[in-house]
Design a protein around this motif. Structure first.
Motif, mmCIF file in Angstrom:
data_model
loop_
_atom_site.group_PDB
_atom_site.id
_atom_site.type_symbol
_atom_site.label_atom_id
_atom_site.label_comp_id
_atom_site.label_asym_id
_atom_site.label_seq_id
_atom_site.Cartn_x
_atom_site.Cartn_y
_atom_site.Cartn_z
ATOM 1 N N LEU A 1 33.336 43.532 45.299
ATOM 2 C CA LEU A 1 32.160 44.334 44.586
ATOM 3 C C LEU A 1 33.459 44.717 43.723
ATOM 4 O O LEU A 1 34.599 45.523 44.168
ATOM 5 C CB LEU A 1 31.223 44.848 45.036
ATOM 6 C CG LEU A 1 30.247 44.257 45.596
ATOM 7 C CD1 LEU A 1 29.285 44.353 46.219
ATOM 8 C CD2 LEU A 1 29.356 43.690 44.406
ATOM 9 N N ARG B 1 32.461 41.260 34.433
ATOM 10 C CA ARG B 1 31.273 41.305 34.529
ATOM 11 C C ARG B 1 31.248 42.886 34.889
ATOM 12 O O ARG B 1 29.947 42.944 33.569
ATOM 13 C CB ARG B 1 30.468 40.761 35.640
ATOM 14 C CG ARG B 1 28.534 41.167 35.986
ATOM 15 C CD ARG B 1 27.680 40.246 36.714
ATOM 16 N NE ARG B 1 28.621 40.868 37.935
ATOM 17 C CZ ARG B 1 27.755 40.296 38.726
ATOM 18 N NH1 ARG B 1 26.811 39.294 39.139
ATOM 19 N NH2 ARG B 1 28.114 40.646 40.254
ATOM 20 N N LYS B 2 31.416 43.189 35.978
ATOM 21 C CA LYS B 2 31.749 45.205 35.602
ATOM 22 C C LYS B 2 31.657 44.966 34.553
ATOM 23 O O LYS B 2 31.611 46.245 33.983
ATOM 24 C CB LYS B 2 33.097 45.682 36.733
ATOM 25 C CG LYS B 2 32.075 46.590 37.341
ATOM 26 C CD LYS B 2 34.199 46.873 38.250
ATOM 27 C CE LYS B 2 33.957 45.626 39.580
ATOM 28 N NZ LYS B 2 35.091 45.894 40.280
ATOM 29 N N VAL B 3 33.046 45.029 33.470
ATOM 30 C CA VAL B 3 32.999 45.592 32.107
ATOM 31 C C VAL B 3 32.507 44.673 30.805
ATOM 32 O O VAL B 3 33.069 44.451 29.570
ATOM 33 C CB VAL B 3 34.968 45.942 32.305
ATOM 34 C CG1 VAL B 3 35.150 46.653 32.543
ATOM 35 C CG2 VAL B 3 35.815 44.566 32.546
ATOM 36 N N GLY B 4 31.564 44.061 31.292
ATOM 37 C CA GLY B 4 31.400 43.098 30.704
ATOM 38 C C GLY B 4 31.372 42.135 29.530
ATOM 39 O O GLY B 4 30.948 42.332 28.472
ATOM 40 N N LEU B 5 32.735 41.657 30.348
ATOM 41 C CA LEU B 5 33.250 40.819 29.720
ATOM 42 C C LEU B 5 32.453 38.986 29.465
ATOM 43 O O LEU B 5 31.747 39.227 30.561
ATOM 44 C CB LEU B 5 35.268 40.741 29.882
ATOM 45 C CG LEU B 5 35.774 42.032 29.450
ATOM 46 C CD1 LEU B 5 37.288 41.439 30.321
ATOM 47 C CD2 LEU B 5 35.363 42.321 27.764
ATOM 48 N N ASP B 6 32.768 38.547 28.814
ATOM 49 C CA ASP B 6 32.334 37.224 28.288
ATOM 50 C C ASP B 6 32.503 36.195 29.471
ATOM 51 O O ASP B 6 33.737 36.111 29.942
ATOM 52 C CB ASP B 6 32.156 36.757 27.464
ATOM 53 C CG ASP B 6 31.771 34.840 27.501
ATOM 54 O OD1 ASP B 6 31.704 34.440 28.876
ATOM 55 O OD2 ASP B 6 31.861 34.956 26.045
#
Lengths: 408, 258
Positions: A408, A322-327
């Motif tokens: 996190l 999620r941190k790097v916007g991946l699905d």
């Protein structure tokens, strides 16, 4: 179906047991929207008759509960394990682990599963982004490139990016995905009950290797202990059928007299013992965790702890994605979880299997070898520390949550 | 060494395609190959977490954003140049950015639009160039310019168009390949000839740009360049990581409006 309620969440979890609910809380605590489905009602899951077992939570597992704010609700019911004594039947040579060698707090805690489940429900109430649907049954599961859709028997439909099967050994999610399993049946049952005893246990856990299998006396809060009595399957039925009085005297005979008079409290349960593992931990938009992915012989008390390792690793993988916007439900992301966990679990299956085969028999040379082995391990500090770190769950490529940190 | 603009698979399939082929199905197939982490674009999928990590880190620093936000780019308008199948556009959208993505290939735009729609993401994909957008007076808070510059015909013209596209307080992220012997070995001999990650001839070593040159080009176009960050590949872990020191092969650079 036309008027069915449509729900969407980031993640849908099938299975609201200990591992399932811990995953749900951990994920919600890290900001994911989670829906949990279980076929049993909340009251049933926490009923005294539902699960009479206790779990030896490794130090690392307690760290996880601490990090996701569940521990505060469990602590009053948690008995610290200060020392572990391993012995081979009547032999005097034995192995002894204590927290002073490692010098970093207790080796773990004994908690009755029911209390952990109640604590999880307490924590769940504080999370707005966690929806618990129970009792309800899954009617259908559909997965495609973009999402996973779960249809419930009452017509509700839940769509999410990722579906987690944390629904135990007989996982329906695993069956739906057509993931095969391999199984080794030990032809043993674990008989579980709790006892009250005259003398204190001083936080010492005992593991004795009797010819029929390991016999464990695990300290609970107060003057109580949880027993795990491994017995050959063909004898289990007879033992389970004994009168309360006869059962109690069998237990007293096995425990010995160091705890004084013992009295059975509550019921007794018998669980078949086998080692089972799924050939894959992930499929399109799907991941398996806990017993749905692997069930091991409870000899080293690693079952739930392994499931919690799955949970901690998956949360970390999803937070990183999620941190790097991946699905979060993409193959690339799920593969990292599968790789991380298969490597770790495989070594634990092997160790547990070898241990059990070594200790569940009466062959003289083997008995001598393992006695000498245990006495030797007891003398060699680094080796002993290695085993203890294993017991505490602090070895390997540890997810952050198992070190008590947020992912996190 | 990684280029999202040249989609050779799409190109060759297009030639053999019949006119009445169902268009959606056709692009869905290309989208599948773009988005298959083990497919022809595997190297980009492997690189993606590291380069997005770099973008996030630089944007957070530049706009002084709170750490660990779920949607840190919320409220920021972002341009993805040379978007290909949308491998960067989609993550940027998930991080909260209002994304415009352009690509010179119409096939890429159709492929990327279809995949984003399936993923439930709203991204403004346009079959356009940076120059045309600058002409139209569009401006952005963030410009993502990854693995494009080594394929551009005139770097000066291209970068001055980018300068016009950037808001006065905006930031642009560039990445490319260094012109060193190691880069030659790794990107051309390694990636093209040995690993077969990319078709032979995908890169021209002479067009590779050193960090010094990139800084000079940027300054000339009116940008203030920052120190370069290297991407280092670990073949055993199959993972890229960021490095302050090793910029010998793939590297990235943040530039701001002067």
């Amino acid at each position: 179906m036309a008027e069915a309620t449509e729900l969407t969440s980031d993640i849908t979890i099938i299975g609201g047991g200990l591992a399932g609910l811990t995953a749900a809380i951990g994920l919600a605590d890290h900001g994911f929207d989670v829906t949990v489905v279980d076929r049993a009602a909340q009251e049933a899951l926490t009923d005294v008759s539902y699960d009479g077992r206790s779990s030896a939570l490794a130090f690392a597992s307690c760290q996880l509960f601490e990090a996701i704010s569940v521990w505060q609700y469990m602590e009053p019911y948690a008995q610290p394990i200060l020392e572990i004594r391993v012995s081979d039947g009547p032999s005097l040579l034995h192995l002894h682990f204590d927290n002073e060698t490692l010098g970093d707090g207790p080796l773990g805690h004994l908690v009755e599963n029911r209390h952990t489940q109640i604590a999880l429900f307490e924590r769940m109430k504080e999370l707005d982004n966690l929806t618990f649907l129970a009792p309800t049954k899954v009617a259908d599961i559909k997965r495609d490139k973009a999402s996973a859709t779960v249809t419930l028997e009452d017509g509700r439909v839940i769509t999410s990016k990722l579906l987690l099967g944390i629904d135990g050994r007989g996982s329906m999610v695993r069956a739906h995905a057509g993931i095969p399993t391999s199984k080794i049946d030990y032809k043993q049952h674990g008989i579980v009950c709790s006892i009250e005893h005259e003398f204190g246990h001083c936080g010492i856990a005992h593991e004795r290797f009797l010819p029929s299998g390991p016999f464990a006396i695990l300290p609970l809060t107060g003057n109580r202990s949880s027993l795990v009595w491994t017995e050959k399957s063909h004898l289990t039925e007879t033992i389970m059928g004994l009168s309360d009085r006869a059962f109690q005297s069998e237990v007293q005979r096995r425990v010995g007299d160091f705890l004084g008079d013992v009295k059975i409290i509550g019921g007794r349960w018998a669980y078949p013992i086998s080692l089972q593992y799924a050939h894959d931990y992930v499929a399109e938009r799907l991941a398996l965790l806990g017993d749905a992915a692997h069930g091991i012989h409870p000899i080293s008390g690693q079952g739930l702890n392994l499931g919690l390792k799955d949970v901690a690793a998956l949360i970390e993988v999803l937070v990183d994605a999620r941190k790097v916007g991946l699905d979060i439900g993409s193959t690339q992301v799920l593969d990292r979880y599968a790789q991380w966990r298969t490597t770790d679990n495989a070594s634990i299956y092997a160790i547990t299997d070898i241990f059990n085969r070594l200790f569940s028999n009466d062959i003289e040379p083997l008995m001598l070898a393992r006695d000498l082995g245990m006495a030797a391990v007891d003398k060699v500090v680094p080796l002993k520390n290695f085993f203890m770190s294993h017991a505490r769950g602090t070895v390997g490529d540890l997810p952050k949550l198992l070190r008590g940190e947020k992912a996190l | 060494m990684l280029n999202e603009e040249s989609n050779n698979i799409a190109e060759s399939t297009a030639k053999g395609a019949t006119v009445d082929l169902d268009e959606v199905e056709f692009f869905a197939k290309i989208a599948d190959s773009w988005w298959d982490p083990k497919g022809p674009f595997k190297p980009l999928h492997i690189l993606n977490p590291a380069r997005i990590g770099f973008i996030r880190q630089e944007v957070e620093k530049h706009f002084d954003l709170e750490a660990n936000l779920i949607k840190p780019f919320e409220g920021l308008r972002l341009l993805d140049i040379g978007c290909g199948g949308g491998l960067l556009s989609e993550p940027m959208c998930r991080l909260g950015a209002d994304v415009v993505a352009v690509d010179a290939s119409e096939k890429n735009i159709k492929t990327a639009s279809l995949h984003a729609e399936q993923s439930g993401l709203e991204i403004d994909f346009r079959n356009n160039t940076a120059e045309a957008l600058a002409e139209a007076g569009e401006q952005f808070d963030i410009i993502v310019n990854m693995e494009v510059i080594e394929h551009v015909a005139d770097v000066d013209i291209y970068l001055s168009a980018c300068r016009k596209l950037l808001k006065p307080d905006g930031i642009m992220l560039l990445s490319t390949i260094n012109r060193t012997a190691k880069a030659y070995l790794f990107a051309i001999v390694g990636a093209e000839h040995i690993l077969r990650w990319l078709p032979v001839g995908a890169h021209d070593w002479n067009k590779f740009i050193t960090p010094k040159e990139l800084a000079a080009f940027s300054e000339k176009a009116g940008f203030a360049p920052k120190a370069p960050t290297g991407f280092v590949f670990n073949p055993f872990m199959q993972k890229w990581s960021l490095s302050d020191r090793d910029v010998a092969v793939n590297y990235a650079m943040a530039v701001t409006a002067d």
